[in-house]
Design a protein around this motif. Structure first.
Motif, PDB file in Angstrom:
ATOM      1  N   THR A  12       0.830  -1.208   0.000  1.00  0.00           N
ATOM      2  CA  THR A  12       0.000   0.000   0.000  1.00  0.00           C
ATOM      3  C   THR A  12       0.868   1.263   0.000  1.00  0.00           C
ATOM      4  O   THR A  12       0.359   2.364  -0.190  1.00  0.00           O
ATOM      5  CB  THR A  12      -0.966   0.040   1.204  1.00  0.00           C
ATOM      6  N   ILE A  15       8.266   0.855  -1.036  1.00  0.00           N
ATOM      7  CA  ILE A  15       8.869   0.010  -2.073  1.00  0.00           C
ATOM      8  C   ILE A  15       7.828  -0.957  -2.659  1.00  0.00           C
ATOM      9  O   ILE A  15       7.777  -1.175  -3.880  1.00  0.00           O
ATOM     10  CB  ILE A  15      10.076  -0.765  -1.487  1.00  0.00           C
ATOM     11  N   ASP A  61      -1.734  -9.888   7.291  1.00  0.00           N
ATOM     12  CA  ASP A  61      -0.613  -9.638   8.195  1.00  0.00           C
ATOM     13  C   ASP A  61       0.341 -10.812   8.013  1.00  0.00           C
ATOM     14  O   ASP A  61       0.020 -11.948   8.388  1.00  0.00           O
ATOM     15  CB  ASP A  61      -1.132  -9.566   9.642  1.00  0.00           C
ATOM     16  N   VAL A  62       1.503 -10.549   7.407  1.00  0.00           N
ATOM     17  CA  VAL A  62       2.391 -11.657   7.040  1.00  0.00           C
ATOM     18  C   VAL A  62       2.999 -12.382   8.241  1.00  0.00           C
ATOM     19  O   VAL A  62       3.576 -13.458   8.081  1.00  0.00           O
ATOM     20  CB  VAL A  62       3.523 -11.205   6.076  1.00  0.00           C
ATOM     21  N   ASN A  88       7.778  -8.463   0.341  1.00  0.00           N
ATOM     22  CA  ASN A  88       8.307  -7.117   0.581  1.00  0.00           C
ATOM     23  C   ASN A  88       7.983  -6.590   1.980  1.00  0.00           C
ATOM     24  O   ASN A  88       8.771  -5.833   2.541  1.00  0.00           O
ATOM     25  CB  ASN A  88       7.747  -6.155  -0.480  1.00  0.00           C
ATOM     26  N   TYR A  92      11.152  -2.002  10.464  1.00  0.00           N
ATOM     27  CA  TYR A  92      12.498  -1.712  10.985  1.00  0.00           C
ATOM     28  C   TYR A  92      12.431  -0.710  12.149  1.00  0.00           C
ATOM     29  O   TYR A  92      12.932   0.422  12.039  1.00  0.00           O
ATOM     30  CB  TYR A  92      13.436  -1.220   9.870  1.00  0.00           C
ATOM     31  N   TYR A 151      16.517  -6.397  13.294  1.00  0.00           N
ATOM     32  CA  TYR A 151      16.236  -6.238  11.862  1.00  0.00           C
ATOM     33  C   TYR A 151      17.359  -6.850  11.022  1.00  0.00           C
ATOM     34  O   TYR A 151      17.106  -7.589  10.065  1.00  0.00           O
ATOM     35  CB  TYR A 151      16.080  -4.744  11.561  1.00  0.00           C
ATOM     36  N   LYS A 155      17.136  -9.947   8.261  1.00  0.00           N
ATOM     37  CA  LYS A 155      17.488  -9.822   6.841  1.00  0.00           C
ATOM     38  C   LYS A 155      18.632 -10.766   6.477  1.00  0.00           C
ATOM     39  O   LYS A 155      18.685 -11.283   5.359  1.00  0.00           O
ATOM     40  CB  LYS A 155      17.832  -8.372   6.496  1.00  0.00           C
ATOM     41  N   GLY A 182      19.590  -0.232  -0.528  1.00  0.00           N
ATOM     42  CA  GLY A 182      20.290   0.654   0.410  1.00  0.00           C
ATOM     43  C   GLY A 182      19.285   1.609   1.028  1.00  0.00           C
ATOM     44  O   GLY A 182      18.213   1.192   1.455  1.00  0.00           O
ATOM     45  N   ILE A 184      16.441   3.991   0.872  1.00  0.00           N
ATOM     46  CA  ILE A 184      15.370   4.335  -0.072  1.00  0.00           C
ATOM     47  C   ILE A 184      14.380   5.261   0.631  1.00  0.00           C
ATOM     48  O   ILE A 184      13.971   4.977   1.771  1.00  0.00           O
ATOM     49  CB  ILE A 184      14.625   3.055  -0.552  1.00  0.00           C
ATOM     50  N   THR A 186      11.001   6.316   1.589  1.00  0.00           N
ATOM     51  CA  THR A 186       9.650   5.737   1.657  1.00  0.00           C
ATOM     52  C   THR A 186       8.948   6.334   2.876  1.00  0.00           C
ATOM     53  O   THR A 186       9.616   6.936   3.731  1.00  0.00           O
ATOM     54  CB  THR A 186       9.721   4.201   1.860  1.00  0.00           C
ATOM     55  N   GLY A 188       8.104   4.775   5.386  1.00  0.00           N
ATOM     56  CA  GLY A 188       8.758   4.130   6.539  1.00  0.00           C
ATOM     57  C   GLY A 188      10.032   4.835   6.952  1.00  0.00           C
ATOM     58  O   GLY A 188      10.227   5.138   8.133  1.00  0.00           O
TER      59      GLY A 188
HETATM   60  N1  LIG Z   1      13.269   1.994   2.756  1.00  0.00           N
HETATM   61  C1  LIG Z   1      14.511   1.533   2.855  1.00  0.00           C
HETATM   62  O1  LIG Z   1      15.487   2.307   2.940  1.00  0.00           O
HETATM   63  C2  LIG Z   1      14.748   0.050   2.838  1.00  0.00           C
HETATM   64  C3  LIG Z   1      16.090  -0.408   2.735  1.00  0.00           C
HETATM   65  C4  LIG Z   1      16.324  -1.769   2.699  1.00  0.00           C
HETATM   66  C5  LIG Z   1      15.289  -2.662   2.787  1.00  0.00           C
HETATM   67  N2  LIG Z   1      14.000  -2.208   2.902  1.00  0.00           N
HETATM   68  C6  LIG Z   1      12.924  -3.203   2.993  1.00  0.00           C
HETATM   69  O2  LIG Z   1      11.942  -2.904   2.030  1.00  0.00           O
HETATM   70  C7  LIG Z   1      10.660  -3.325   2.520  1.00  0.00           C
HETATM   71  C8  LIG Z   1       9.667  -2.162   2.427  1.00  0.00           C
HETATM   72  O3  LIG Z   1      10.171  -1.064   3.173  1.00  0.00           O
HETATM   73  P1  LIG Z   1       9.552   0.395   3.045  1.00  0.00           P
HETATM   74  O4  LIG Z   1      10.607   1.349   3.448  1.00  0.00           O
HETATM   75  O5  LIG Z   1       8.867   0.546   1.749  1.00  0.00           O
HETATM   76  O6  LIG Z   1       8.460   0.341   4.216  1.00  0.00           O
HETATM   77  P2  LIG Z   1       7.151   1.263   4.520  1.00  0.00           P
HETATM   78  O7  LIG Z   1       7.063   1.303   6.004  1.00  0.00           O
HETATM   79  O8  LIG Z   1       7.225   2.555   3.778  1.00  0.00           O
HETATM   80  O9  LIG Z   1       5.972   0.364   3.929  1.00  0.00           O
HETATM   81  C9  LIG Z   1       5.800  -0.934   4.477  1.00  0.00           C
HETATM   82  C10 LIG Z   1       4.553  -1.582   3.956  1.00  0.00           C
HETATM   83  O10 LIG Z   1       4.465  -2.877   4.572  1.00  0.00           O
HETATM   84  C11 LIG Z   1       3.201  -3.001   5.230  1.00  0.00           C
HETATM   85  N3  LIG Z   1       3.334  -3.883   6.388  1.00  0.00           N
HETATM   86  C12 LIG Z   1       3.963  -3.646   7.571  1.00  0.00           C
HETATM   87  N4  LIG Z   1       3.848  -4.707   8.372  1.00  0.00           N
HETATM   88  C13 LIG Z   1       3.147  -5.649   7.683  1.00  0.00           C
HETATM   89  C14 LIG Z   1       2.693  -6.955   7.985  1.00  0.00           C
HETATM   90  N5  LIG Z   1       2.921  -7.535   9.173  1.00  0.00           N
HETATM   91  N6  LIG Z   1       1.998  -7.623   7.039  1.00  0.00           N
HETATM   92  C15 LIG Z   1       1.736  -7.057   5.834  1.00  0.00           C
HETATM   93  N7  LIG Z   1       2.125  -5.833   5.504  1.00  0.00           N
HETATM   94  C16 LIG Z   1       2.831  -5.130   6.427  1.00  0.00           C
HETATM   95  C17 LIG Z   1       2.772  -1.584   5.545  1.00  0.00           C
HETATM   96  O11 LIG Z   1       1.374  -1.497   5.712  1.00  0.00           O
HETATM   97  C18 LIG Z   1       3.272  -0.855   4.287  1.00  0.00           C
HETATM   98  O12 LIG Z   1       2.354  -1.021   3.230  1.00  0.00           O
HETATM   99  C19 LIG Z   1      10.902  -3.834   3.930  1.00  0.00           C
HETATM  100  O13 LIG Z   1      11.041  -5.228   3.916  1.00  0.00           O
HETATM  101  C20 LIG Z   1      12.206  -3.180   4.314  1.00  0.00           C
HETATM  102  O14 LIG Z   1      12.910  -3.923   5.278  1.00  0.00           O
HETATM  103  C21 LIG Z   1      13.709  -0.857   2.936  1.00  0.00           C
END
Ligand SMILES: NC(=O)c1ccc[n+]([C@@H]2O[C@H](COP(=O)([O-])OP(=O)(O)OC[C@H]3O[C@@H](n4cnc5c(N)ncnc54)[C@H](O)[C@@H]3O)[C@@H](O)[C@H]2O)c1
Length: 245
Positions: A12, A15, A61-62, A88, A92, A151, A155, A182, A184, A186, A188
């Motif tokens: 939603t 990433i 909810d995964v 995905n 964190y 975290y 990973k 790296g 990103i 978002t 989050g």
């Molecule tokens: N943003 C970064 O810099 C970054 C870097 C490396 C890895 N990642 C990884 O990328 C992925 C997405 O990160 P992001 O920054 O887009 O996060 P975000 O917080 O912006 O979005 C996370 C999404 O996951 C959903 N979510 C959270 N818990 C959930 C659950 N238990 N079940 C189902 N959905 C759930 C949220 O509702 C949201 O839609 C994550 O796995 C994160 O670890 C992000």
């Protein structure tokens, strides 16, 4: 990707949303799976009207294996198949070792690692040869981050899981790979870091900017396409060179 059925968890926003949009651009049917049913439906509807593709929003909810089973079953019943599953969804929450209680550890590990394993288990039962599983890992699987020990452990576990699952799933001709992003931008990361901290990170990245969801989504599109047929068990770092020096 035309007519491929793709489930993306945590899609939603951030990433996951970027990946869902990029897949929709390539004319895949996308299933938006996140925590809140209304948000999933809203996102699914927006993508359907913007890209003229079939979509479905299913709350999942995964960290709950029953909800993962329901996600797979509902998708299979509606679209008859699953070609792509992107693990995905991830969290964190910054906490030092002394602050992390058992419930904090369990929430991070259950969401990021346990959820991914059971999604692999359930999806691979019904996937046909040529299907793809993609994990969104992190550079935190390779280098340490203060305040993110749970975290980083989740990973690192994900990377090990990718390599082992790839060996088993090769016999079914299902590819499984991971992207390790790296920094990103978002919702989050904007919520957990102020603008100054994000700028400081950008300055240390050789590419001199933070990444966007699209930087990850275009690579995800390649790894989940037929063009990546001979790639499996790999962790592809997409970080603008952050971890090189
Ligand atoms: N943003 C970064 O810099 C970054 C870097 C490396 C890895 N990642 C990884 O990328 C992925 C997405 O990160 P992001 O920054 O887009 O996060 P975000 O917080 O912006 O979005 C996370 C999404 O996951 C959903 N979510 C959270 N818990 C959930 C659950 N238990 N079940 C189902 N959905 C759930 C949220 O509702 C949201 O839609 C994550 O796995 C994160 O670890 C992000």
């Amino acid at each position: 990707m035309k007519n491929k059925v793709a489930i993306i968890t945590g899609s939603t926003k951030g990433i996951g949303l970027g990946i869902a949009e990029e897949f929709a651009k390539e004319k895949a049917t996308v299933i938006i799976a996140s925590l809140n049913q209304k948000d999933c439906e809203k996102t699914a509807k927006k993508i359907a009207s913007k890209y003229k593709v079939k979509t479905l929003g299913i709350a999942c909810d995964v960290s709950d294996t029953n909800q993962i089973r329901n996600l797979i079953k509902t998708t299979k019943n509606k679209f008859k198949k699953i070609d792509i599953f992107v693990n995905n969804a991830g969290i964190y929450p910054f906490k030092s070792i002394s602050q992390i209680e058992e419930k904090d550890w369990d929430l991070v590990l259950d969401t990021n690692l346990k959820g991914s394993f059971f999604a692999i288990k359930e999806a691979s039962k019904i996937m046909k040869p040529g299907s793809k599983i993609l994990m969104i890992s992190s550079i935190a699987s390779m280098i340490g981050f203060s305040g993110l020990s749970h975290y980083c452990a989740s990973k690192g576990g994900m990377n090990a899981l990718v390599r082992s699952a790839a060996l088993e799933l090769a016999s079914k001709k299902i590819n499984i790979n991971a992207i390790a992003p790296g920094g990103i931008d978002t919702p989050g990361t904007k919520g957990s870091m102020d603008a100054k901290a994000r700028e400081q990170i950008a300055a240390r990245i050789p590419w001199k900017r933070r990444g966007t969801p699209k930087d990850i989504a275009t690579v995800a599109t390649f790894l989940c396409s037929d063009k990546a047929e001979y790639i499996t068990g790999q962790i592809l770092v997409v970080d603008g060179g952050w971890t090189l020096g």
